[in-house]
Design an enzyme around this catalytic site. Sequence first.
Site, mmCIF file in Angstrom:
data_model
loop_
_atom_site.group_PDB
_atom_site.id
_atom_site.type_symbol
_atom_site.label_atom_id
_atom_site.label_comp_id
_atom_site.label_asym_id
_atom_site.label_seq_id
_atom_site.Cartn_x
_atom_site.Cartn_y
_atom_site.Cartn_z
ATOM 1 N N HIS A 18 0.864 -1.186 0.000
ATOM 2 C CA HIS A 18 0.000 0.000 0.000
ATOM 3 C C HIS A 18 0.895 1.229 0.000
ATOM 4 O O HIS A 18 1.254 1.772 1.043
ATOM 5 C CB HIS A 18 -0.899 -0.034 1.238
ATOM 6 N N HIS A 20 1.221 4.808 -2.384
ATOM 7 C CA HIS A 20 0.833 5.701 -3.479
ATOM 8 C C HIS A 20 2.086 6.424 -3.948
ATOM 9 O O HIS A 20 2.678 7.190 -3.188
ATOM 10 C CB HIS A 20 -0.206 6.714 -3.004
ATOM 11 N N HIS A 198 -9.649 0.749 -1.364
ATOM 12 C CA HIS A 198 -9.630 1.437 -0.084
ATOM 13 C C HIS A 198 -11.035 1.368 0.505
ATOM 14 O O HIS A 198 -12.011 1.761 -0.154
ATOM 15 C CB HIS A 198 -9.249 2.907 -0.264
ATOM 16 N N GLU A 201 -11.613 3.025 6.154
ATOM 17 C CA GLU A 201 -10.679 3.946 6.808
ATOM 18 C C GLU A 201 -11.520 5.030 7.481
ATOM 19 O O GLU A 201 -11.717 5.035 8.686
ATOM 20 C CB GLU A 201 -9.698 4.547 5.801
ATOM 21 N N ASP A 279 1.661 4.056 2.867
ATOM 22 C CA ASP A 279 0.603 4.869 2.269
ATOM 23 C C ASP A 279 1.181 6.029 1.468
ATOM 24 O O ASP A 279 1.458 5.896 0.286
ATOM 25 C CB ASP A 279 -0.358 5.358 3.354
ATOM 26 N N ASP A 280 1.332 7.191 2.089
ATOM 27 C CA ASP A 280 1.877 8.406 1.454
ATOM 28 C C ASP A 280 3.010 8.927 2.337
ATOM 29 O O ASP A 280 2.848 9.896 3.088
ATOM 30 C CB ASP A 280 0.777 9.457 1.309
#
Length: 335
Positions: A18, A20, A198, A201, A279-280
């Site tokens: 995961h 991005h 996704h 969340e 994630d980011d």
Amino acid sequence: MADGLSDFIAGMPKAELHLHIEGSLEPELAFALARRNGVRLPYPSVDALRAAYAFKNLQSFLDIYYQGMSVLIREDDFYDLTWAYLETAHRQNVVHTEIFFDPQGHTSRGVPFRDIVTGIRRALSDAETKFGITSRLIMCFLRHLDEDDAQRILDEALKFRDWIVGVGLDSSETGHPPRKFERVFRRARDAGFRAVAHAGEEGPPEYIWEALDLLGAERIDHGVRALEDKALVRRLAADRTTLTVCPLSNVRLCVFDDIRRHPLRTMLESGLAATVNSDDPAYFGGYVNENFVETSVALALTKQHLDQLARNAFAGAFIPEANRQTLLAQLESYT
């Protein structure tokens, strides 16, 4: 945390499922690409941009995230972005990575799909040659846009079917249920793409049910609200559905107000196939090792927990079984 456990995390072979790629755009690289492409960022300095990373929720992050995309214009920009992440991944002993990209955030600005995917693909290929990192590429649909737009970007992706393993669903979760994209996911699956989404969340557990039943999602990205639904937990545990959890992201986006309240340990102890991911990372304060370390400190995770998290990631990767067994053997020899 004892230095020994921190060192254990650093040396442990890992898969990241995961990530991005646009979310790995560090402020320094953003300013370098802005200068190269003649783009004016609305911040006077790297420090000012980093200071803006104080998010109240997912949407406040996405506003800056899409703003940062403006510096990505040419094929070489996507190469440089991806290569920077892969260098960090290599230093952190990530041996397999499955990268999300958001083409609609670029094609809407006039960037050709071919340039996006070719730049990313070149970096992934070079990293496998230089570092031995294997990888897969997953194209995400932006859920705040309509399904017709998703269908159009799928048309583009079909031209690069050999380079893209799957499709996903990201962006603003609240108010955009998975059922909104049922038809485009069906079409993508019929074309041979794997499916992830996704869900759970900021959105409710019902979104996880929809992702599984309507989109055919094989993995759930985040999924931290699954614990609110006992029947859902039983299903996810029985099916060994991989949940790609991102602890630091969840805290930075105020899904949980403190890392010590994160449910990752409870998820594992409930039989869920949870994994740890970044994630980011440019926006949320850490790459995969930082996520492992900070979560382990906060939740008193043991080496057994860490081993299980790593195993879950290899088990959930979109790779041939022979490759999976090779990676699991590396982990076995390490632990």
